[in-house]
Design a protein around this motif. Structure first.
Motif, mmCIF file in Angstrom:
data_model
loop_
_atom_site.group_PDB
_atom_site.id
_atom_site.type_symbol
_atom_site.label_atom_id
_atom_site.label_comp_id
_atom_site.label_asym_id
_atom_site.label_seq_id
_atom_site.Cartn_x
_atom_site.Cartn_y
_atom_site.Cartn_z
ATOM 1 N N LEU A 143 0.815 -1.219 0.000
ATOM 2 C CA LEU A 143 0.000 0.000 0.000
ATOM 3 C C LEU A 143 0.849 1.269 0.000
ATOM 4 O O LEU A 143 0.352 2.330 -0.377
ATOM 5 C CB LEU A 143 -0.959 -0.001 1.189
ATOM 6 C CG LEU A 143 -2.031 -1.101 1.145
ATOM 7 C CD1 LEU A 143 -2.867 -1.073 2.423
ATOM 8 C CD2 LEU A 143 -2.913 -0.982 -0.084
ATOM 9 N N PRO A 162 -0.996 2.594 -5.839
ATOM 10 C CA PRO A 162 -2.219 3.390 -5.723
ATOM 11 C C PRO A 162 -3.439 2.700 -6.324
ATOM 12 O O PRO A 162 -4.546 3.202 -6.211
ATOM 13 C CB PRO A 162 -1.876 4.662 -6.510
ATOM 14 C CG PRO A 162 -0.945 4.176 -7.579
ATOM 15 C CD PRO A 162 -0.117 3.100 -6.904
ATOM 16 N N ARG A 213 0.000 3.606 -11.625
ATOM 17 C CA ARG A 213 0.489 2.488 -10.837
ATOM 18 C C ARG A 213 1.983 2.270 -11.042
ATOM 19 O O ARG A 213 2.715 2.026 -10.078
ATOM 20 C CB ARG A 213 -0.295 1.225 -11.221
ATOM 21 C CG ARG A 213 -0.079 0.070 -10.294
ATOM 22 C CD ARG A 213 -0.967 -1.093 -10.650
ATOM 23 N NE ARG A 213 -1.064 -2.011 -9.536
ATOM 24 C CZ ARG A 213 -1.606 -3.200 -9.611
ATOM 25 N NH1 ARG A 213 -2.124 -3.624 -10.757
ATOM 26 N NH2 ARG A 213 -1.652 -3.983 -8.560
ATOM 27 N N ARG A 243 -6.833 -0.952 -2.780
ATOM 28 C CA ARG A 243 -7.181 -0.573 -1.413
ATOM 29 C C ARG A 243 -6.805 -1.706 -0.469
ATOM 30 O O ARG A 243 -6.325 -1.491 0.630
ATOM 31 C CB ARG A 243 -8.672 -0.286 -1.301
ATOM 32 C CG ARG A 243 -9.074 0.176 0.089
ATOM 33 C CD ARG A 243 -10.554 0.409 0.242
ATOM 34 N NE ARG A 243 -11.044 1.390 -0.718
ATOM 35 C CZ ARG A 243 -12.318 1.520 -1.051
ATOM 36 N NH1 ARG A 243 -13.234 0.737 -0.498
ATOM 37 N NH2 ARG A 243 -12.695 2.421 -1.910
ATOM 38 N N HIS A 277 -10.041 -2.616 -5.626
ATOM 39 C CA HIS A 277 -9.490 -1.427 -6.288
ATOM 40 C C HIS A 277 -9.729 -0.213 -5.398
ATOM 41 O O HIS A 277 -10.644 -0.202 -4.572
ATOM 42 C CB HIS A 277 -10.194 -1.272 -7.640
ATOM 43 C CG HIS A 277 -9.741 -0.119 -8.460
ATOM 44 N ND1 HIS A 277 -10.322 1.122 -8.365
ATOM 45 C CD2 HIS A 277 -8.778 -0.015 -9.402
ATOM 46 C CE1 HIS A 277 -9.738 1.940 -9.220
ATOM 47 N NE2 HIS A 277 -8.796 1.271 -9.867
ATOM 48 N N ARG A 278 -8.961 0.820 -5.582
ATOM 49 C CA ARG A 278 -9.086 2.030 -4.754
ATOM 50 C C ARG A 278 -10.477 2.649 -4.827
ATOM 51 O O ARG A 278 -10.896 3.330 -3.910
ATOM 52 C CB ARG A 278 -8.018 3.044 -5.135
ATOM 53 C CG ARG A 278 -8.159 3.581 -6.528
ATOM 54 C CD ARG A 278 -7.016 4.526 -6.909
ATOM 55 N NE ARG A 278 -7.025 4.826 -8.304
ATOM 56 C CZ ARG A 278 -7.825 5.718 -8.881
ATOM 57 N NH1 ARG A 278 -8.661 6.415 -8.173
ATOM 58 N NH2 ARG A 278 -7.762 5.911 -10.178
#
Length: 165
Positions: free
Chosen positions: A29, A33, A144, A36, A57-58
């Protein structure tokens, strides 16, 4: 099938770059990015061919993916087995190869190339959805891999990688 690709040169050797890409938990983490949270499934404790992971996913999208290849320190590949209604198929591969260090100080360096392919559904909407999805996925993958590059210079991440060896 649409393909998106992003690449960068990082100031570590391929084995270290590969290891950074496979970090988990809080260490992951720090640099990734895209996610999650992420965890191994089916009792697995580490990545390997055939191992499945659950990723959030975020933005909250969820998927289950499976490692289809795992060959340290050169490459890793995955495919989505369950996930978003938007993607009919999603697969990706990350490759790591020796590169010229861009700083010129003779350190080891690695070229990281991340490539994803996908197909959208429903079929009647796929031509438009794949153009839009390609732009969104390209932005996410670019973001990413920039995070990955930062992770390859983050002393906390590098210490965790060294401790895991």
């Amino acid at each position: 099938m649409p393909v998106v690709e992003s690449r960068c040169v990082v100031p570590v050797d391929p084995a270290t770059a590969f290891a950074v890409s496979q970090t988990t938990g809080d260490v992951r983490l720090r640099w990734d990015p895209f996610i999650r949270r992420q965890r191994f499934l089916d009792g697995a404790e580490r990545p390997a061919k055939g191992v499945r992971t659950f990723t959030v996913h975020r933005l909250g999208f969820r998927m289950v993916s499976e490692y289809v290849s795992y060959k340290p320190p050169s490459n890793v590949g995955m495919k989505m087995t369950e996930g978003s209604w938007f993607f009919e198929r999603l697969g990706g591969g990350w490759r790591f190869s020796p590169a010229e260090d861009e700083s010129g100080d003779g350190r080891s360096a690695t070229l990281a190339v991340w490539r994803y392919n996908f197909a959208c559904r429903p079929k009647w909407l796929a031509p438009l959805a794949e153009r839009i999805g390609g732009a969104i996925l390209q932005r996410d993958i670019d973001r990413r891999i920039r995070g990955f590059a930062r992770g390859c210079e983050d002393q906390v991440v590098l210490a965790a990688v060294a401790a895991g060896r």
